[in-house]
Design an enzyme around this catalytic site. Sequence first.
Site, PDB file in Angstrom:
ATOM      1  N   ARG A  91     -55.714  19.787 -31.464  1.00 35.29           N
ATOM      2  CA  ARG A  91     -56.656  20.586 -30.697  1.00 35.29           C
ATOM      3  C   ARG A  91     -55.925  21.700 -29.985  1.00 35.29           C
ATOM      4  O   ARG A  91     -54.855  21.484 -29.410  1.00 35.29           O
ATOM      5  CB  ARG A  91     -57.350  19.698 -29.660  1.00 35.29           C
ATOM      6  CG  ARG A  91     -58.830  19.920 -29.617  1.00 35.29           C
ATOM      7  CD  ARG A  91     -59.502  19.132 -28.551  1.00 35.29           C
ATOM      8  NE  ARG A  91     -60.299  20.024 -27.735  1.00 35.29           N
ATOM      9  CZ  ARG A  91     -61.376  20.646 -28.154  1.00 35.29           C
ATOM     10  NH1 ARG A  91     -61.816  20.471 -29.371  1.00 35.29           N
ATOM     11  NH2 ARG A  91     -62.043  21.447 -27.350  1.00 35.29           N
ATOM     12  N   HIS A 109     -44.212  20.109 -35.501  1.00 36.78           N
ATOM     13  CA  HIS A 109     -45.030  20.773 -36.512  1.00 36.78           C
ATOM     14  C   HIS A 109     -44.397  20.527 -37.880  1.00 36.78           C
ATOM     15  O   HIS A 109     -43.186  20.661 -38.032  1.00 36.78           O
ATOM     16  CB  HIS A 109     -45.103  22.276 -36.221  1.00 36.78           C
ATOM     17  CG  HIS A 109     -45.931  23.024 -37.215  1.00 36.78           C
ATOM     18  ND1 HIS A 109     -47.311  23.041 -37.166  1.00 36.78           N
ATOM     19  CD2 HIS A 109     -45.581  23.747 -38.308  1.00 36.78           C
ATOM     20  CE1 HIS A 109     -47.772  23.754 -38.180  1.00 36.78           C
ATOM     21  NE2 HIS A 109     -46.746  24.199 -38.887  1.00 36.78           N
ATOM     22  N   GLU A 174     -39.424  13.818 -39.491  1.00 45.59           N
ATOM     23  CA  GLU A 174     -40.106  13.964 -38.193  1.00 45.59           C
ATOM     24  C   GLU A 174     -39.740  12.809 -37.265  1.00 45.59           C
ATOM     25  O   GLU A 174     -39.499  12.999 -36.072  1.00 45.59           O
ATOM     26  CB  GLU A 174     -41.627  14.003 -38.384  1.00 45.59           C
ATOM     27  CG  GLU A 174     -42.123  15.248 -39.092  1.00 45.59           C
ATOM     28  CD  GLU A 174     -43.645  15.359 -39.079  1.00 45.59           C
ATOM     29  OE1 GLU A 174     -44.272  15.119 -38.034  1.00 45.59           O
ATOM     30  OE2 GLU A 174     -44.219  15.694 -40.148  1.00 45.59           O
TER      31      GLU A 174
END
Length: 210
Positions: A91, A109, A174
Amino acid sequence: KTRVAILISGRGSNMVSLIEAAKAPGYPAEIVLVLSNRPDAAGLAHARSVGITAHAIDHRAFPDRATFDAALDAELRAAGVELVCLAGFMRVFSAGFVEAWAGRMINIHPSLLPLFKGTHTHAQALAAGVRLHGCTVHYVVPELDAGPIVAQAAVPVRAGDDPDSLAARVIVQEHRLYPAALALVAGGGARLQGDRVVIEDDGAAADAAL
Ligand code: GAR
């Protein structure tokens, strides 16, 4: 230790990697709160199962972005949060919220920024024909996926890769990168100076972390 909140929207596998890393005695951050904008986020149950306060603030219950962000901000402050980690939080924030947490909010990201901002990053990488792909931890600024970079990890793109196979290779990195980057930021090994990240000790500490 730096008091950290993790914001999620779904699965929460990066959240789990941060929670696990923070169990180490010398780790400079403690995870004190997990918040999700989606009540059905699977990560919430996991966080509670390991004793971390976790709940949803359903964005659909708020009339607009600023009101939702204000509720989020109030929760973070009430919990004494000093640093926010976005981990699959899907969001966009209002500029006011980002400014309030400037220098105290980082995101992971799934691409080597500044390439492939936004969503469907693995499909974007395949469409571009790059041979290296990866993930980035960066400070959050109002412009989407544009903040100063703390750390990156790269993976090869292999013949026959599809977005799913590439995503599977990236997520492994990640899970290594985010705990290392949080350790750098929370431990003072990385700090924001203007629009750049300064790594305090470019030698042993950063190598050990990454
Ligand atoms: C991760 O790949 C993360 O990098 C990405 O969503 C996934 C969340 O997985 N984030 C973004 O795309 C942010 N725009 P997780 O919930 O298992 O951590």
